[in-house]
Design a protein around this motif. Structure first.
Motif, short mmCIF file in Angstrom:
data_model
loop_
_atom_site.label_atom_id
_atom_site.label_comp_id
_atom_site.label_asym_id
_atom_site.label_seq_id
_atom_site.Cartn_x
_atom_site.Cartn_y
_atom_site.Cartn_z
N VAL A 630 -2.16 7.63 2.74
CA VAL A 630 -2.25 8.86 3.52
C VAL A 630 -3.65 9.43 3.37
N THR A 638 -3.64 10.58 9.69
CA THR A 638 -2.66 10.80 8.63
C THR A 638 -2.39 9.49 7.92
N ALA A 639 -1.26 8.85 8.20
CA ALA A 639 -0.91 7.61 7.50
C ALA A 639 -1.70 6.44 8.08
N SER A 660 3.13 10.04 5.88
CA SER A 660 2.73 9.31 4.68
C SER A 660 3.51 8.02 4.61
N LEU A 661 2.85 6.95 4.14
CA LEU A 661 3.49 5.65 3.95
C LEU A 661 3.34 5.24 2.49
N SER A 662 4.38 4.64 1.93
CA SER A 662 4.32 4.20 0.54
C SER A 662 4.90 2.82 0.31
N GLY A 676 8.04 5.05 4.71
CA GLY A 676 7.49 6.22 4.06
C GLY A 676 8.25 7.49 4.34
#
Length: 807
Positions: A630, A638-639, A660-662, A676
């Motif tokens: 992010v 953003t992501a 957001s990405l995780s 995310g």
């Protein structure tokens, strides 16, 4: 009202504080309070790793076609960005609070952030309906259709305008109903084609011209309504609460003058009340069913079978009652409420405003938390999930068994499962103790071991394993593991040998090991509770968020310390090793590093600027890797997804319309998935070459009571060394990018004989006999074919056979 807990969006109600008929936002009165435990500094730091960029001032547009999520200040939306396609949450991420059918195939659903979606094919696909309302946090509370052409969407009235809309042409066009009485209008009911009523948080309104205009009919006796149902133009019932007065408080109320005055008939709270016929009515009171046979004047308890209570209830034309709880449980009664059967087990995390509506006797729909949509075509006996994924949940990690089947895990025990490459993600929920105050059973990481086995870990000591690709799960954590363990990472090397990294009580970094599939766990004596990875049963690594790590060459019997290079304060977020030599790490401030000697030394890589927080990583091979994260600074960016194919020398960057990405996973075939915040899952399809890809090869041997061990056989460069005495017999295991079903193998170099191979998922196992010492053995694969018909070119893999050699 929506609130945010870390990465979780939940909904709760509050008690009305008002005088007489002062208006307050309507909510079912018995919602659970939204609370989480702040138990450790590490948890605070861990949650901080998912901090979101500022979204103030962003203007998010809503698309006009199917399968797009409703825009709001917490979510950016797009179907396709470059080659990335959104797969969850579809059709929306928001809580849905209303549903109605104009015909058996044409329906609407409404919800938070002015969400209104429409289907023309019975719920298979949906599109957004843009009513021209400026996106903000206001909801549409309900939707209602009187016939195929006339439908209503209800919201809040204010001095600046009204959020009540009407269509008279089946949704082709919508008109705002103005003026409209002041209030938040949640319930609507027509008793004839022209006469209808609306109920609000302390008000009632009536129309006599099919909803073109509405007039306030209530006085100071009207309650705050939790439900409402009229049997004719004069007599109606509602469950609710009166804010003040001689008989203030919750109850069931009755009007005999078209909503002008209301009299309390039962002094217990009810979330749902419906008329069965002209004299009989049924209501839910807590977890009990009450029935009146004298037009609502007196009430008697007739059933205590509904253990979950209801937030909404509907009656089909044939007299079947169907209710839904605040967690999404569905119940059904065919005898007027005396006996009930639960037909749908709810998956809601905290109580929310679910709703249910039927069209005729058979077709019905339930909507609720996070965009969930369930449909029945048999009168509520069975239900089918229509949505792909859900909103309001951060899916923190994602892995695939192969090109078609995969799992993602996240908040509150939720997981996603796909069996079609991500075209659809079904939603499940893993619970040890269920919805318990102060417990946070969120899932943080997942480890896929083979074609069927996977394990997951999370907070409060929870851990699970599955033997059938996520269809069923078995708990292997709490209470064996402490409820104060915040599990951060998990790695199973075999179905028996596994490791968990985490933090206990906020001060102690822990690594736990099992050798019996999670039946028991022992503590590994290294202080690194952030991340764990193993290339095989012998070669493994553990690390804390500060970049201090330990590596083992003997299955954890001994550990060698190492540290990541850095000119800054490290905050590591992910570690991934491809084999015993090559590994990658990423973290905050755009940090990335790579090792080619098993962690002895590391080279810092440049992914992007320090404004990027890298949260997820997957190494596809020694040279290819994906990372996600992010952009922390205020920006339209953003992501992002980062991809390298040259060992991290350069990276491509693609922005994804998510906050957001995780989680990220890629395959050698070019397929990639990311997950995310707010339920986001996106997929990039690989190039269809028609060629099967070999991803890795090992020599596998069971060493007496020590278990099964693998020796890596590199596909290029120097051959691997098989130093174990197999008495001339060995097994070479070849792993592919997709499920393999046929093929042959032969020894084309050295001395030995290849037997008939066996196939299981993505693996091909070749038995070898007559293998002699001190030689280079080459096995060549021919005609290996996967389930789609893709064929592997003739491929040779070599191993140096040198018994008792160490390197």
């Amino acid at each position: 009202m929506p609130i945010w807990q870390g990465n979780n969006r939940v909904t709760f109600s509050y008690l009305p504080i008002a005088k007489s008929c002062d208006l307050i936002p309507p909510q079912p009165h018995n919602f659970l309070p939204a609370m989480k435990r702040l138990r450790s500094l590490f948890l605070a730091v861990a949650l901080t790793s998912f901090l979101l960029p500022s979204l103030h001032g962003q203007s998010l547009s809503r698309a006009a076609h199917s399968s797009l999520a409703t825009a709001d200040p917490f979510r950016a939306v797009a179907a396709v960005v470059d080659e990335w396609v959104q797969e969850s949450p579809i059709p929306v991420a928001r809580n849905l609070t209303g549903v109605a059918w104009a015909t058996s195939t044409h329906g609407f659903a409404s919800g938070e952030y002015f969400t209104l979606i429409e289907t023309f094919d019975g719920g298979v696909t949906w599109r957004n309906v843009n009513l021209g309302v400026t996106p903000n946090t206001n909801p549409f509370y309900n939707v209602y259709c009187t016939n195929a052409n006339t439908c209503f969407v209800t919201g809040t009235s204010a001095t600046t305008g009204s959020d009540q809309f009407r269509t008279a042409d089946g949704g082709v066009s919508w008109q705002r109903i103005t003026p409209f009485p002041f209030g938040s209008w949640s319930y609507i009911d027509f008793v004839s084609p022209t006469v209808g009523f609306m109920g609000a948080n302390g008000a009632a309104a009536k129309t006599t011209n099919s909803g073109v205009t509405w007039t306030s009919v209530s006085n100071s006796t009207c309650p705050v309504m939790y439900s409402m149902d009229f049997k004719d133009t004069s007599v109606g019932l509602c469950g609710g609460t009166r804010v003040s007065g001689a008989d203030s408080g919750p109850g069931i109320f009755k009007t005999t003058d078209g909503g002008a005055t209301w009299t309390k008939k039962l002094t217990q709270a009810s979330n749902a009340v419906v008329w069965m016929d002209s004299t009989t009515a049924v209501a839910i009171v807590g977890t009990s069913i009450y029935r009146s046979t004298n037009t609502g004047d007196t009430w008697t308890s007739i059933s205590n079978q509904v253990t979950t209570g209801f937030v909404a209830m509907d009656l089909t034309p044939n007299g079947t009652l169907v209710g839904v709880s605040g967690l999404g449980d569905a119940w059904r009664s065919t005898d007027g409420g005396f006996n009930w059967t639960k037909t749908l087990v709810g998956k809601g995390a905290l109580a929310s405003a679910w709703n249910v509506s039927f069209f005729g006797d058979q077709i019905g729909t339930i909507v609720g938390q996070g965009g969930w949509i369930f449909k029945t075509t048999d009168g509520g006996l069975t239900w089918t999930q229509l949505n792909s994924g859900i909103g309001g949940v951060s899916f923190l990690d994602l892995e695939m068994f192969d090109e078609t089947t995969g799992l993602a895990v996240g908040d509150n025990g939720y997981f996603l499962r796909t069996t079609d490459g991500g075209a659809r993600w079904d939603v499940g929920r893993l619970q040890v103790t269920g919805v318990v105050l102060f417990r946070n059973e969120s899932l943080k990481a997942i480890s896929i071991v083979d074609q069927d086995f996977a394990a997951a870990v999370g907070y409060d000591g929870v851990a699970y394993k599955t033997f059938d690709r996520g269809q069923t799960w078995e708990s292997i954590g709490y209470p064996v593991l402490s409820e104060f363990l915040l599990g951060n990472d998990i790695k199973f090397v075999t179905r028996d040998i596994g490791y968990i990294a985490g933090v206990t009580s906020g001060v102690q970094n822990d690594i736990f090991k099992t050798t019996n599939g999670g039946i028991t766990w022992t503590t590994v004596n290294v202080a690194a509770g952030g991340f764990v990875d193993f290339a095989d049963v012998n070669h493994g690594w553990v690390m804390n968020i500060g970049g201090l790590g330990y590596r083992t060459l003997d299955g954890g019997n001994s550990w060698i310390q190492f540290a990541l290079p850095s000119g800054m304060s490290l905050f590591i977020t992910k570690m991934d090793f491809v084999n015993q030599n090559v590994g990658w790490v990423v973290g905050w401030d755009g940090y990335a590093a790579r090792t080619t000697n098993g962690g002895i030394s590391w080279t810092i890589l440049t992914i992007d600027t320090p404004d990027e927080t890298i949260l997820g990583l997957h190494a596809v091979s020694e040279t290819e890797a994906y990372a996600v994260g992010v952009h922390r600074q205020p920006s339209a960016e953003t992501a992002a997804v980062f991809h390298t194919t040259n060992s991290g020398a350069t990276w491509t960057k693609t922005f994804i319309p998510a906050i957001s990405l995780s989680g990220v996973f890629g395959t050698p075939a070019g397929n990639a998935w990311v997950s995310g915040y707010d339920g986001a899952v996106f997929h990039k399809a690989g190039a269809s070459t028609g060629t099967l890809q070999l991803t890795s090869a090992v020599s596998r041997k069971t060493q007496r009571n020590a278990g099964t061990f693998d020796v890596n056989l590199p596909l290029a460069g120097a051959a691997g060394v098989e130093c174990r005495d197999g008495l001339g017999r060995y097994s070479f295991v070849f792993n592919f990018a997709s499920n393999v079903v046929s093929g042959t193998a032969s020894v084309t170099g050295g001395t030995g004989t290849a037997g008939a191979p066996t196939f299981s998922g993505t693996t091909m196992t070749v038995p070898l006999s007559g293998v002699t010492d001190v030689q280079t053995l080459t096995v060549t694969l021919n005609g290996v074919t996967d389930s789609t018909g893709a064929v592997l070119p003739s491929t040779a893999v070599s191993a140096k056979i040198l018994i008792s050699d160490v390197n």
